[in-house]
Enzyme design. Structure first.
Site, short mmCIF file in Angstrom:
data_model
loop_
_atom_site.label_atom_id
_atom_site.label_comp_id
_atom_site.label_asym_id
_atom_site.label_seq_id
_atom_site.Cartn_x
_atom_site.Cartn_y
_atom_site.Cartn_z
N ARG A 101 0.81 -1.22 0.00
CA ARG A 101 0.00 0.00 0.00
C ARG A 101 0.84 1.27 0.00
O ARG A 101 0.49 2.25 -0.65
CB ARG A 101 -0.94 0.00 1.21
CG ARG A 101 -2.03 -1.05 1.15
CD ARG A 101 -2.99 -0.90 2.31
NE ARG A 101 -3.91 -2.01 2.40
CZ ARG A 101 -4.85 -2.12 3.34
NH1 ARG A 101 -4.97 -1.17 4.25
NH2 ARG A 101 -5.66 -3.15 3.37
N TYR A 105 0.38 4.21 -2.64
CA TYR A 105 0.00 5.58 -2.26
C TYR A 105 1.05 6.59 -2.72
O TYR A 105 0.73 7.73 -3.08
CB TYR A 105 -0.19 5.67 -0.75
CG TYR A 105 -1.32 4.83 -0.22
CD1 TYR A 105 -2.35 4.41 -1.06
CD2 TYR A 105 -1.37 4.43 1.12
CE1 TYR A 105 -3.39 3.65 -0.59
CE2 TYR A 105 -2.42 3.67 1.60
CZ TYR A 105 -3.43 3.27 0.74
OH TYR A 105 -4.46 2.50 1.20
N TYR A 127 -12.99 8.96 -2.15
CA TYR A 127 -14.21 8.47 -1.53
C TYR A 127 -14.32 8.95 -0.09
O TYR A 127 -13.34 8.97 0.65
CB TYR A 127 -14.19 6.94 -1.59
CG TYR A 127 -15.35 6.26 -0.90
CD1 TYR A 127 -16.63 6.33 -1.42
CD2 TYR A 127 -15.15 5.51 0.26
CE1 TYR A 127 -17.69 5.69 -0.80
CE2 TYR A 127 -16.20 4.86 0.87
CZ TYR A 127 -17.47 4.95 0.34
OH TYR A 127 -18.51 4.32 0.97
#
Length: 399
Positions: A101, A105, A127
């Protein structure tokens, strides 16, 4: 027809990303680079949990931006955005099972900055709230500002906002603990059963990578162990997922802590799942501090939470004394004014707002500020909230 269109859109998206990826890889960032000669603009925004949460402000930024990126979970908003900006970049394409991750990112933030560094206006929509569990937005904003670009994060409606509204509690009474479930375990954070507690990402406990096909949530038993220790096996928590679509209802499922050991219940948790645990213990008032504040001392509280539905002597006395109603001498109905009209125009017109943020004096001395007094212009030009409020209430002849 739809399948053909989707295939073509996917191919076009991949082609845009392939070109951008080559450009990023060919020009690695220089941490010690001087302030940018051509200032760019970065607007990080939130789409909310449901499509209806999308603000007019977000829509206008998307429409006028040179480049648009998005990481959106609900299908309606994603489809709406693709129709508004078919040239947009879907950040979800950067997720990959073989990439952790942090690396993902980092790539996302760099993609946003690539065009900002070329002096363009980049809008990125995430989101929910763009600053909650959205590391790329924070990284991009901090780097953009460090390099001399304009960068701002605009708030969005998060799962916390929806949870408070749907479950009907005030996080300020008596207070709120908010933990990411994996971090709670890894860092041995402390739970406090006297407070409202919200646990994020309980459907991916211990999952540090990305799996497009779904997560096994292998760390959930460790979380259940901790909750049993702090609250007891029979304590009832809420499994919550906010409503994403019009006509839909939020998932509000009440479960005992021990029920989460049932594999069937555990499989019901998703990446959108959140746990809410209501206060379970009484926190007593500190007498010395109560005396210092002049507050009443309740040495033995009558319950964990104050009952907001009661009509006791205090409430009945308040209602009985309403007539005749006493009015505050300072109350006035808010009427329109040149200052309010000017501020409303700033809210509605993204281009005007951009000019005002860069050079407020030029805008205030232009036709947009013709109806304002010199004092009002001076106050608005500071761009400080208290000064703006003073300008709204400032009387006088127009300049």
């Amino acid at each position: 027809m739809h399948l053909v269109e989707a295939s073509a859109a996917t191919a076009a998206m991949k082609a845009r990303w392939a070109e951008l990826a080559r450009a990023i890889a060919a020009a690695p960032p220089q941490p010690a680079a001087p302030v940018a000669q051509r200032q760019g603009q970065l607007s990080i925004m939130g789409s909310g949990i449901a499509h209806g949460h999308l603000s007019i402000d977000v829509e206008r930024h998307i429409a006028v931006a040179d480049r648009v990126f998005y990481s959106i979970n609900d299908h309606i908003t994603k489809n709406w955005l693709r129709q508004l900006r078919p040239d947009g970049f879907d950040l979800a394409i950067l997720y990959h099972e073989a990439i952790d991750r942090h690396a993902t990112y980092t790539r996302m933030a760099e993609a946003l900055l690539h065009y900002v560094r070329q002096g363009e206006h980049v809008a990125a929509v995430f989101y929910g709230h763009p600053g909650i569990f959205a590391a790329p937005g924070h990284r991009a904003v901090q780097l953009a500002r460090k390099e001399g670009h304009r960068a701002r994060m605009h708030p969005g409606i998060s799962a916390l906002d929806c949870l408070v509204a749907d479950l009907g509690f005030d996080p300020g009474l008596p207070g709120l603990l908010s933990y990411e479930a994996t971090d709670l375990l890894l860092r041995r954070r402390r739970l406090d059963p006297s407070l409202h507690t919200m646990l994020w990402q309980v459907g991916v406990v211990g999952e540090l990578g990305y799996r497009r096909e779904g997560y096994g949530n292998q760390g959930l038993p460790l979380l259940v162990d901790l909750l049993e220790e702090a609250y007891g096996a029979d304590f009832e928590l809420v499994h919550y997922v906010g409503a994403q679509y019009a006509g839909g209802e939020p998932l509000i499922e009440r479960l005992s802590v021990v029920a989460l050991r049932d594999p069937h219940q555990a499989r019901r948790l998703t990446t959108l799942s959140t746990f809410y645990l209501a206060p379970a213990a009484v926190s007593e008032t500190d007498p010395a501090r109560a005396h210092a504040f002049g507050a009443p001392i309740r040495r033995r509280p009558t319950g964990v939470m104050r009952d907001l539905t009661q009509y006791g002597p205090r409430e009945r006395k308040s209602l009985a004394s309403m007539a005749p109603l006493a009015f505050s001498s300072g109350y006035r109905v808010q009427e329109t004014s040149p200052v309010i009209d000017f501020l409303d125009a700033l809210q509605r017109d993204i281009a005007l707002r951009g000019r005002f943020e860069r050079d407020p004096a030029a805008v205030l001395d232009g036709p947009e500020g013709a109806q304002l007094t010199e004092r009002q212009k001076s106050l608005l030009g500071t761009q400080h909230n208290k000064a703006i409020i003073a300008a709204i209430t400032e009387p006088g002849e127009r300049g």
